[in-house]
Design an enzyme around this catalytic site. Sequence first.
Site, PDB file in Angstrom:
ATOM      1  CB  ALA A 139      21.436  30.079  25.150  1.00 51.46           C
TER       2      ALA A 139
ATOM      3  N   GLY B 140      22.609  27.748  29.162  1.00 42.32           N
ATOM      4  CA  GLY B 140      21.968  26.715  29.976  1.00 42.32           C
ATOM      5  C   GLY B 140      22.573  26.493  31.342  1.00 42.32           C
TER       6      GLY B 140
ATOM      7  CB  CYS C 272      16.908  34.722  28.203  1.00 44.71           C
ATOM      8  SG  CYS C 272      15.531  35.853  27.938  1.00 44.71           S
TER       9      CYS C 272
ATOM     10  CB  CYS D  68      25.542  39.628  34.021  1.00 44.53           C
ATOM     11  SG  CYS D  68      25.430  39.600  32.238  1.00 44.53           S
TER      12      CYS D  68
ATOM     13  CG  ASP E 269      18.444  31.456  23.968  1.00 51.18           C
ATOM     14  OD1 ASP E 269      18.730  31.932  25.083  1.00 51.18           O
ATOM     15  OD2 ASP E 269      18.847  31.960  22.891  1.00 51.18           O
TER      16      ASP E 269
END
Lengths: 452, 178
Positions: free
Chosen positions: A260, A262, A258, A379, A282
């Site tokens: 992006a 980058g 996943c 996150c 992505d």
Amino acid sequence: MSVGEGADARAAAAVAVAAVLGEGRTLEAALAALPPGRLAPEQRAQAQALAYGTVRWLPRLQRVGAKLVQRRWEDHSPRLQALLLLGLYQLEYAQVPPHAAVSTTVEAAKLVGEGRAAGLVNACLRRFQREREALLAHADRSLAGRTAHPQWFVDAFVRDWPAQAAAMLDADNAHPPLVLRANARRISTAALAERLAAAGHATRPVPFAPRALVMEKPVDVRRLPEFVEGLCSVQDAAAQLAVPLLACEPGHRVLDACAAPGGKACHLLEETPELAELVALDVDPARAARIRENLDRLGLAATVTVGDALADDWWDGRPFDRILLDAPCSGTGVIRRHPDIKLLRRPADVGPLAERQRRLLAALWPKLAPGGRLVYATCSVLKAENADVVADFLRDTPGAAEVPESARLAAPLSPALPGRSGREAGAGPGFALLPGAADTDGFYYACLTRPT
Amino acid sequence: MTRLAILEYPDPRLRTRAQPVAHVDDELRKFVDDLFETMYAAKGIGLAATQVNVHKRVLVTDVSENHDQPLVFVNPEIIAKDCVGTMQEGCLSVPGYYEDVNRAQKIRVRALGRDGQPFEMDAEGLLAVCIQHEIDHLDGKLFVDYISELKRTRIRRKLEKEQRARADAPARPRQPAL
């Protein structure tokens, strides 16, 4: 001649905040959608700062606002809500003279078509000036009000991290530092620090992230020659741990599932130039284009692929030695950078996100070569998306194991590594970096391997 | 010091060409003080004599945030221009409207100061734009002359409507008692 005394910037900020409140747009998207050319660059910057500040403190300010209006708060239009919150934000938090805060917000009400409510805005803001202490005392009766979080965030943080929750809630409201990552192919961290210092930008290193430099003062990176020339990128220190945890070696074939925009893929290529291939996948074509932009700026090459990590149609059947799964998540670790998460995320979002994370992990696992390593990252600071996902996966997947030296990999980070107490308390596999412990974003990492 | 009334677009008196000042004397200096008083009260960064219906070539500016850079230009002339760029301008005579205007971003200007002494100075950015904007006033020009006719007409209609609404307001203390 006159320049917009700030009413234009207030009006723009109110429109953006109203789009978050009323339409559920992200603040970033709402600010980007402001009509171009209407605002001078400095007005746009001012609008952005005001909108971010207002959203950051919104749950607290809203408790004050609700006391100031006669009707129910929810019965007022999102624009009027946004104007009142914006005015209150300036009076309580911003470095704006109070008279200017009130008058520009009243002017802004007229500019955004709430002219009939200009008197109400004026009256409410003046009453706040008179009765500030009582109104704030009312807002601050609860931890949620005091720390400007929706109640369910407070409940979730306290449940998952009882000892750390208070510090996490406070850290979410701090202004995040701008953190750079030196491009290891082009410049050493020390040399980058010297170049920046020579240009008047003081930085400090981060003990557990060797490429990271924290800018002492914020700056528009697009004006930094070092950024434009590809000597560095913007990336929080917590996000810079993914690459050392992957421990790629020359000749490896690597998947960033996943990828992006980058940031981690670029970091990986900077550190390990001799990879056989890096596939940066992505699902969103527009976001995949961002990966290419970042690769180009840094002078790096990868196989950028648009595809769904849950599907197989993009895969050539050849296994990967390393897989990074930086899974879509609630973002509850990066509230300090994206305060709109407080408003946009709902308690009901967590279950489906965790379900998707489990499916992603299950879908990618067969693509990992025997003896290879998969790093699962989010996150988020919620265990439902982190340790719970990984613990269940380890239980249900024969042969899957946490990399034994996972803890050892984390150990060098330990002096500054937050969240270890959670781990020591048997919080499950992987480790979390919590906001409020080491001035990083909140992150979770687990290193998994399958036997040879 | 006296706060002066500012003419509002489309008042035809804003189209008057101002006459050069022959002598910088105390009377003119008092007028300059009134210009500053009026400009600061209106939260402007520049004001030309034309805007207060005095048709002498005098303008004042202060582009600082703290009102600590007051500048006086009597009989100003631009003697060099460079670097055309766009900046959003507003005007105390066109209250509430801000539009992009292309002008030189660097100029050299010659004028007499408050003391009547000639000086030359280089200005750039906001100050350069402001000085040009104010000199336009002395020549009977307004920043709305640079924007599209469509936009200009819309602004004029809205301002005329506001001006009528004010004139029709119930309290009429300013009606002359003839």
